[in-house]
Design an enzyme around this catalytic site. Structure first.
Site, PDB file in Angstrom:
ATOM      1  CG  HIS A   1      -0.323  -0.458   2.486  1.00 44.29           C
ATOM      2  ND1 HIS A   1      -0.834  -1.483   3.233  1.00 44.29           N
ATOM      3  CD2 HIS A   1       0.796  -0.061   3.116  1.00 44.29           C
ATOM      4  CE1 HIS A   1      -0.061  -1.696   4.287  1.00 44.29           C
ATOM      5  NE2 HIS A   1       0.925  -0.833   4.239  1.00 44.29           N
TER       6      HIS A   1
ATOM      7  CE1 TYR B   1      13.991  -0.944   2.609  1.00 41.77           C
ATOM      8  CE2 TYR B   1      12.683   0.754   1.535  1.00 41.77           C
ATOM      9  CZ  TYR B   1      12.767  -0.346   2.358  1.00 41.77           C
ATOM     10  OH  TYR B   1      11.635  -0.854   2.922  1.00 41.77           O
TER      11      TYR B   1
END
Length: 488
Positions: free
Chosen positions: A171, A258
């Site tokens: 989502h 990340y």
């Protein structure tokens, strides 16, 4: 209509309830069967009681069963939804705790980085067990909807090695679109058109239009910097927008882990995060949040059960993809969403074998991806670094090759920015030993790893991280909720 949906990991009570009510917002689905399965009988009985209460309150004929026998739940299923967390919070705590000893500070640790890679090692053998059962006892053309992280690795394993028709669902795109609509002054996301593409948790809004008008980088930067809340909470995300030229779907805290640039030193971490909520970069933030949520639910369960007696409000159907995909496949009402599938050339400058997240349309013919998308070069470079880690991680999980696992962790962008090869080798040994109960493919490697740990001279430290908060008690949570209610 009459068909069966099996939900694996249905003990994720809040999320299962959301999926259930979403699906029952489709009028044609009132007669379908839900089969719940989980390793926890306790959690199964809690969620079954809630769903039974919803069925009764809405006078529906919907049958709901619950069993710890997974194969029984999967028998004859047309759709299988997975929201499992292999190892639970016990293993997850090690995903955060052990890397901290080596200077690796994660906010979430469920996608890549040291924690996300080990999470994948625990999940993939179980995913393959799911797939074996699905092939053997579910409907012939069953579709597997994976909600579990690490999304790309789990979906990769299910498609490539599990040989099951699988789509990964998240989502992040929807949440990013809601932010953009808000900062641009739109009344709702209905005024916003967008193409968002990349890989899960590193997806990029490469084309934005507000009521048909293109929105460029400068306008979007100015809108975010002028926002009284997001300008504080999304500092790192805004900085990436300035440098890359496009906005990332992922939260400030997720995105930070990340990349190799923002969490490499403690002073840099505190510079780029915001502590108003865990999702903006707090050390181990999601672990704390998950622990508090579990404790809160266990204590306040009677209130959750009572809330289930309210009628389903179709106007409040969520933007989770699952119910919309099922509706499109079964009724031919076309649905557009962003889905995790094998690339196969859909994104021209990412590897063909990668699991991408990109726009697609769903109808009776299935999920049809919009092909021919090319990412900006910086976005592609960032995605490819993660894809290389994911590929090695999946192959290591399948083969039980601990040396390949260490190479995967070594090549992780944040790990590589913080740790030496010697530290990575020892850290992986320590994590594999600590999590051996959930890593059957590494059973042969555990004795040697334990022996290496007994003689290692690599120094570690006990470190809570740059921005750690303690888990709040039920009393503290109650007081905070009461204060928020009074303020609202």
């Amino acid at each position: 209509m009459s068909f069966k949906i099996a939900i694996i990991g249905a003990g994720s009570v809040g999320f299962t309830k959301k999926l259930f009510t979403d699906i029952l917002c489709v009028p044609e689905f009132k007669d379908i069967e839900f089969a719940l399965t989980d390793v926890s009988e306790h959690n199964l009985q809690m969620i079954k009681a809630i769903l039974d209460r919803i069925v009764q309150a809405n006078r529906l004929p919907t049958p709901v069963t619950a069993t710890t026998d997974r194969r029984k739940a999967l028998e004859g299923a047309r759709y299988v939804i997975s929201c499992v967390r292999v190892g639970g919070l016990e293993a997850y705590a090690d995903d955060i705790r052990i890397p901290l000893k080596y200077g690796i500070d994660q906010c979430v640790g469920d996608t890549i980085c040291a924690g996300g890679i080990l999470y994948g090692q625990r999940n993939i053998p179980v995913i393959l067990d799911f797939c074996k059962d699905i092939r053997e006892v579910a409907e012939t053309n069953v579709k597997f909807l994976n909600y579990a992280n690490p999304m790309a690795m789990n979906t990769w394993a299910a498609i490539e090695y599990g040989k099951v028709d699988t789509v990964g669902l998240c989502h992040g795109v929807q949440h990013g679109a809601e932010q953009i609509a808000e900062v641009l002054g739109a009344k709702s996301t209905q005024e916003l058109d967008y193409v968002c593409s990349g890989i899960n948790h590193q997806t990029w809004f490469i084309d934005l239009r507000l009521n048909g008008r293109p929105i460029g980088k400068d306008e979007l930067v100015a809108a975010f910097e002028a926002h009284p809340v997001y300008s504080r909470q999304e500092k790192l995300r805004i900085d990436v927008l300035k440098r890359f030229g496009v906005y990332s779907t992922e939260s400030n805290g997720h995105l930070s882990e990340y990349l190799p640039w923002y969490r490499k030193r403690p002073d840099e971490i505190t510079r780029w995060i915001d502590m108003s909520d865990w999702i903006h970069g707090e050390t181990g933030g999601y672990l704390r949040y998950s622990t508090e949520t579990r404790n809160w639910f266990e204590t306040e369960y009677p209130q959750f059960l009572e809330a289930a007696s309210k009628p389903i409000d179709r106007e409040k159907r969520s933007n989770e993809h699952a119910s919309h995909i099922l509706e499109a496949l079964e009724t031919n009402r076309v649905y557009r969403g962003h889905f995790n599938v094998k690339n196969n050339g859909v994104i021209t400058n990412l590897p063909h074998d990668a699991i991408i997240e990109s726009p697609g349309f769903v109808d009776r013919f299935g999920i049809n991806m919009a092909a021919g998308i090319t990412l900006p070069e910086a976005c592609a470079a960032t995605c490819i670094a993660s894809i290389n880690v994911q590929r090695m991680s999946v192959h290591a999980a399948i083969s039980g090759d601990i040396d390949l696992l260490k190479l995967a962790v070594l090549h992780d962008p944040l790990v590589g920015a913080v740790s030496t090869p010697e530290e990575v080798w020892q850290m992986v040994d320590e994590m594999v030993v600590a999590q051996a109960a959930w890593l059957p493919q590494y059973a042969h490697a555990v004795p040697a790893a334990r022996e290496r740990l007994s003689t290692s001279k690599v120094k570690t430290r006990e470190w809570a991280g740059a921005a750690r908060r303690s888990i709040r008690s039920i009393e503290e949570l109650r007081a905070e909720k009461a204060a928020l209610k009074q303020a609202g």
